[in-house]
Structures are given as C-alpha cells and as structure tokens.
Design a protein around this motif. Structure first.
Motif, mmCIF file in Angstrom:
data_model
loop_
_atom_site.group_PDB
_atom_site.id
_atom_site.type_symbol
_atom_site.label_atom_id
_atom_site.label_comp_id
_atom_site.label_asym_id
_atom_site.label_seq_id
_atom_site.Cartn_x
_atom_site.Cartn_y
_atom_site.Cartn_z
ATOM 1 N N HIS A 211 0.834 -1.205 0.000
ATOM 2 C CA HIS A 211 0.000 0.000 0.000
ATOM 3 C C HIS A 211 0.870 1.256 0.000
ATOM 4 O O HIS A 211 0.576 2.225 -0.729
ATOM 5 N N GLU A 212 1.917 1.270 0.772
ATOM 6 C CA GLU A 212 2.810 2.433 0.821
ATOM 7 C C GLU A 212 3.514 2.630 -0.521
ATOM 8 O O GLU A 212 3.692 3.763 -0.976
ATOM 9 N N TRP A 213 3.911 1.513 -1.141
ATOM 10 C CA TRP A 213 4.555 1.620 -2.451
ATOM 11 C C TRP A 213 3.588 2.203 -3.477
ATOM 12 O O TRP A 213 3.950 3.073 -4.276
ATOM 13 N N LEU A 214 2.319 1.742 -3.434
ATOM 14 C CA LEU A 214 1.320 2.243 -4.375
ATOM 15 C C LEU A 214 1.051 3.726 -4.136
ATOM 16 O O LEU A 214 0.921 4.507 -5.086
ATOM 17 N N ALA A 215 0.980 4.115 -2.881
ATOM 18 C CA ALA A 215 0.746 5.528 -2.554
ATOM 19 C C ALA A 215 1.903 6.396 -3.039
ATOM 20 O O ALA A 215 1.689 7.509 -3.545
ATOM 21 N N ALA A 216 3.119 5.905 -2.906
ATOM 22 C CA ALA A 216 4.279 6.664 -3.370
ATOM 23 C C ALA A 216 4.248 6.823 -4.881
ATOM 24 O O ALA A 216 4.552 7.907 -5.414
ATOM 25 N N ARG A 217 3.882 5.748 -5.596
ATOM 26 C CA ARG A 217 3.776 5.842 -7.047
ATOM 27 C C ARG A 217 2.686 6.824 -7.451
ATOM 28 O O ARG A 217 2.836 7.583 -8.410
ATOM 29 N N PHE A 218 1.578 6.806 -6.735
ATOM 30 C CA PHE A 218 0.485 7.729 -7.045
ATOM 31 C C PHE A 218 0.931 9.175 -6.856
ATOM 32 O O PHE A 218 0.613 10.044 -7.680
ATOM 33 N N GLU A 219 1.673 9.450 -5.793
ATOM 34 C CA GLU A 219 2.132 10.814 -5.541
ATOM 35 C C GLU A 219 3.030 11.309 -6.669
ATOM 36 O O GLU A 219 3.048 12.507 -6.970
ATOM 37 N N GLU A 220 3.765 10.401 -7.299
ATOM 38 C CA GLU A 220 4.600 10.786 -8.439
ATOM 39 C C GLU A 220 3.751 11.272 -9.606
ATOM 40 O O GLU A 220 4.216 12.075 -10.430
ATOM 41 N N GLU A 221 2.531 10.804 -9.684
ATOM 42 C CA GLU A 221 1.636 11.156 -10.798
ATOM 43 C C GLU A 221 0.673 12.291 -10.453
ATOM 44 O O GLU A 221 0.006 12.816 -11.333
ATOM 45 N N ARG A 222 0.597 12.671 -9.177
ATOM 46 C CA ARG A 222 -0.461 13.586 -8.730
ATOM 47 C C ARG A 222 -0.471 14.912 -9.483
ATOM 48 O O ARG A 222 -1.534 15.385 -9.917
ATOM 49 N N SER A 223 0.678 15.553 -9.637
ATOM 50 C CA SER A 223 0.689 16.885 -10.259
ATOM 51 C C SER A 223 0.194 16.821 -11.698
ATOM 52 O O SER A 223 -0.540 17.709 -12.161
ATOM 53 N N ARG A 224 0.570 15.770 -12.418
ATOM 54 C CA ARG A 224 0.102 15.630 -13.794
ATOM 55 C C ARG A 224 -1.400 15.375 -13.831
ATOM 56 O O ARG A 224 -2.124 15.962 -14.650
ATOM 57 N N LEU A 225 -1.881 14.527 -12.945
ATOM 58 C CA LEU A 225 -3.308 14.241 -12.894
ATOM 59 C C LEU A 225 -4.111 15.490 -12.549
ATOM 60 O O LEU A 225 -5.192 15.734 -13.106
ATOM 61 N N ARG A 226 -3.589 16.289 -11.641
ATOM 62 C CA ARG A 226 -4.271 17.530 -11.256
ATOM 63 C C ARG A 226 -4.338 18.485 -12.450
ATOM 64 O O ARG A 226 -5.334 19.183 -12.656
ATOM 65 N N ALA A 227 -3.256 18.525 -13.223
ATOM 66 C CA ALA A 227 -3.242 19.390 -14.399
ATOM 67 C C ALA A 227 -4.270 18.930 -15.420
ATOM 68 O O ALA A 227 -4.973 19.740 -16.030
ATOM 69 N N VAL A 228 -4.384 17.613 -15.642
ATOM 70 C CA VAL A 228 -5.398 17.084 -16.550
ATOM 71 C C VAL A 228 -6.789 17.492 -16.075
ATOM 72 O O VAL A 228 -7.614 18.007 -16.842
ATOM 73 N N ALA A 229 -7.055 17.265 -14.793
ATOM 74 C CA ALA A 229 -8.394 17.533 -14.261
ATOM 75 C C ALA A 229 -8.725 19.025 -14.289
ATOM 76 O O ALA A 229 -9.879 19.403 -14.545
#
Length: 294
Positions: free
Chosen positions: A4-22
């Motif tokens: 779960h921690e590994w998945l959360a860390a990977r998600f955080e790497e994508e967060r800024s791009r996802l926020r820009a898309v949204a």
C-alpha cells in the motif's frame, strides 16, 4: 515499505500531472482535486496488480471521472448562463510555486479555459488528453464511446475552435505588468482616455457573479463599452492588489478581508484583449487567497 505504501508513493509521483489534466477538464481546482482523489480511491481498491502502465491508467481514470462530471453539469444546465469564468489559479505577484508551475504548464490562461468551457464534454476530453497530454486516440476512444478515428475528429473540431478563439498572448511578464498597472491606475483615477490607451479596440470583458442579482454577470465587447464598465466599478479599484492569475499579471480585489473579485488579463501586442472577472462569492471562497497576505 509495504504494497500500500509503495502504491501511494507511485500515485504521488503522478499527482501533479493528474491535477493538471483535471483542471483543464473542469476549470475548477476544487473539482480537480476531487477527481484526483477519486482516482486514488479506485486505485487503492484495485490494488494496481493488473496495471502495467500506472500513469496511463490513472490519466484515463481521471479523464473518465471528469467526463462524467461535465456531463452531469450539462444535464443540470449549470453552465447555461451566458457568462462563465473558470476558477483561476492565484499566486503572489513575484512568484509561482513549483506545484502551480506544473498545473499551469503550456500557458493555460483563463482565456483558454473559457474557450474549453464552450466545447462538448467529449470534445473537451479528446482535445485535453490528446493535444495537451499526448494520450493516443486508441486510449481516448473508449472513454468517449467512439472509434479512434471519431475521437480524432472530436479533437480536430475542438482544436479549430480553440485556435480560432484564443489570441496568441504576450509572454513578457514585466511588460504585461506595466499594462495592468496602467489599467489599475486609470481605473482609480477615473481616466477614460487612460483606460482606452491600454485596451484593444475589440477587447472582451467577461464578469461572472454567479447567482448574484441580474446585471452583475455580463459580457461586454469593445473598448468604449469596457471602459464605461470599468469606471462603473472604479470605487473598488483602491482595494485591488497585484497578483498572478493563471501565471499572468492580474488583480485581486478584497475589502475587510472578504475577496470580492479576481481579474485575469490577456494581452496581445501590448494591449489588453480580454478581461475575465470571477466575482462569484461562493466560488471565490474556495480559492486560497491567503498566499497574498503580507
């Protein structure tokens, strides 16, 4: 580190791009954050074991969430008003923080967001995902229930509308600030000719006051009509302060700690060609304007 921690860390790497898309899809930071959070919830439920391209998977999830939101807006006729100004990204006049820089990459000014608001949900999705984030049409097509060729046509239609409606903005921030400062000084002084001097003859002013009484939301075209409108509200000019609005010089008006309006300016060839004003108090309350406090 557990799964779960590994998945959360990977998600955080994508967060800024996802926020820009949204943000490009919805024109609202608060709704964009909600869409990104929904993507995380879906990822955490699935565990991501069968996801081979996490960035692509998350991008399409966010795209689908935003598409559903846009369709619900249309069904509720939320945006049936003639005037709608998206929620701006407001920064201190001297700096944009790294998170906002990522959000505003590719010159996503208010003028562009206003045009995106006029597209159909499917057109907006196809244009944003493909043209702004290089998502292949093969991946866009299932989201809009079209073939890849039809998705390409959606993006092409959207592209023509965007290119035909958004002027190429000036990029010299210092010069833009000089022009916006001159606009503010002329507004404060009731200087009709001074205001005319900084406005393009075909300037457009768009003021969105949400559910305020009739007459406060309006669309005004032409320099003289915009000057008359600016002079009408000149009593608020002393309470305006410089800010960056979607990365360009703008103004925030507040009185007694209560935000009254955010003004975004688009300049081309040294003249103001578009003024977008968000004066919807409900939506202003969702913006973080504390960063402007001294």
């Amino acid at each position: 580190m557990n799964d779960h921690e590994w998945l959360a860390a990977r998600f955080e790497e994508e967060r800024s791009r996802l926020r820009a898309v949204a943000y490009r899809m919805l024109g609202s930071l608060s709704e964009a954050d909600d869409a990104v959070q929904e993507a995380w919830l879906r990822l955490s439920r699935t565990g991501g074991d069968d996801v081979h391209n996490l960035g692509g998977w998350l991008t399409t999830v966010v795209g689908r969430v935003c598409l559903d939101q846009l369709r619900m807006r249309k069904a509720r006729r939320e945006d049936s008003l003639d005037v709608h100004v998206p929620e701006p990204v407001v920064s201190r006049p001297d700096t944009v923080d790294p998170e906002q820089e990522a959000l505003l990459a590719d010159s996503v000014g208010l003028a562009l967001l206003v045009v995106l608001e006029t597209l159909s949900p499917a057109e907006r999705l196809a244009f944003v995902l493909h043209d702004m984030f290089a998502v292949p049409f093969d991946e866009v097509a299932p989201l809009v229930d079209r073939t890849p060729a039809a998705a390409r046509q959606l993006a092409s239609r959207a592209r023509r509308r965007v290119q035909g409606a958004t002027p190429a903005p000036d990029t010299d921030l210092a010069r833009q600030r000089e022009v916006v400062d001159a606009f503010l000084a002329a507004s404060r002084g009731g200087d009709f000719e001074g205001l005319l001097a900084v406005l393009d003859p075909e300037v457009v002013l768009r003021a969105d006051a949400g559910g305020a009484p009739d007459g406060l939301s309006k669309l005004v075209r032409g320099a003289r009509a915009v000057v008359e409108q600016a002079l009408t509200f000149s009593r608020f000019a002393p309470f305006a302060r410089p800010a960056l609005v979607n990365g360009a010089p703008g103004l925030v008006t507040a009185q007694g700690g209560q935000p009254l309006a955010v003004m975004g300016f688009t300049l081309a060839h040294g003249k103001i060609v578009e003024i977008n004003i968000l004066a919807d108090l409900a939506r202003l309350s969702r913006l973080d304007l504390s960063i402007l406090d001294d």
